[in-house]
Design a protein around this motif. Structure first.
Motif: not given
Length: 208
Positions: A114-130
């Motif tokens: 989805i993010a790749e399909s829109s120049a307006k979306i930047d996907l970021k990831v953090v590790l969080m299990d809580a």
């Protein structure tokens, strides 16, 4: 690799969620970095988080294989790509996840597509299990930030809407999720082919 102490996270989240999200985004990794991390952990027989049990390591290996499959098979139609191209706001999708999470394995590749399909979306990831959803530890969790206004405009997770109902109904009847149900849930993900996740995100973005 970015992780955060659970208790502090939950206490601060209630008081100043936006500030914490902004801090997370500044320290987060992009999707290719996350995928490389998960693949390397799977090869080395490791997992994210302090629990390095055999079960968590096997879940990480399974998640890596599932993500490879989703990355190859999930496609966004030209019609949906045109909808995503109409987005006007610059958005960041902050995804809270862990390598061993089965729901994340099914969701992360779709979110990236989805993010790749829109120049307006930047996907970021953090590790969080809580991250808490209805009082339970629940990941993946997507927090959508409007970059222009620095405002949280939406959240999604830990499961697509139809899967969420399946889980809630099963818990009401049986009290907890069994291994058998978890297998059935994975079969549902395969049959859904990522479409329920896509529909949920389009609704979140007011494109559906």
């Amino acid at each position: 690799m970015v992780t955060f102490e659970k208790t502090i996270f939950m206490e601060v989240l209630e008081n100043d969620k936006l500030e914490l999200v902004q801090d997370f985004i500044a320290k987060a990794m992009d999707y290719p970095t996350y995928r490389k991390l998960v693949s390397e952990l799977a090869k080395r027989g490791k997992s994210t988080g302090p629990d390095q049990s055999e079960a968590m390591i096997n879940y990480t290996k399974l998640s890596d294989r599932r993500m490879v499959r989703w990355e190859k098979t999930f496609k966004i139609s030209e019609e949906i790509q045109k909808k995503l191209a109409t987005l006007e706001k610059d958005l960041t999708f902050l995804v809270l996840t862990e390598s061993w999470c089965g729901d994340a394995a099914a969701s992360m590749p779709i979110l990236q597509k989805i993010a790749e399909s829109s120049a307006k979306i930047d996907l970021k990831v953090v590790l969080m299990d809580a991250f808490l959803t209805n009082g339970a530890r629940s990941i993946p969790k997507v927090i959508v930030l409007d970059n222009s206004n620095q405002e949280i405009v939406g959240e999604w997770g830990p499961r697509p809407s139809l899967a969420t109902k399946m889980v809630e109904d099963y818990k009401k009847e049986h009290g907890k999720l069994t291994d058998e149900f978890k297998q059935e849930l994975q079969l549902w993900y395969n049959k859904s082919k990522g479409q329920n996740i896509l529909e949920d995100i389009l609704q979140l973005l007011a494109l559906e």
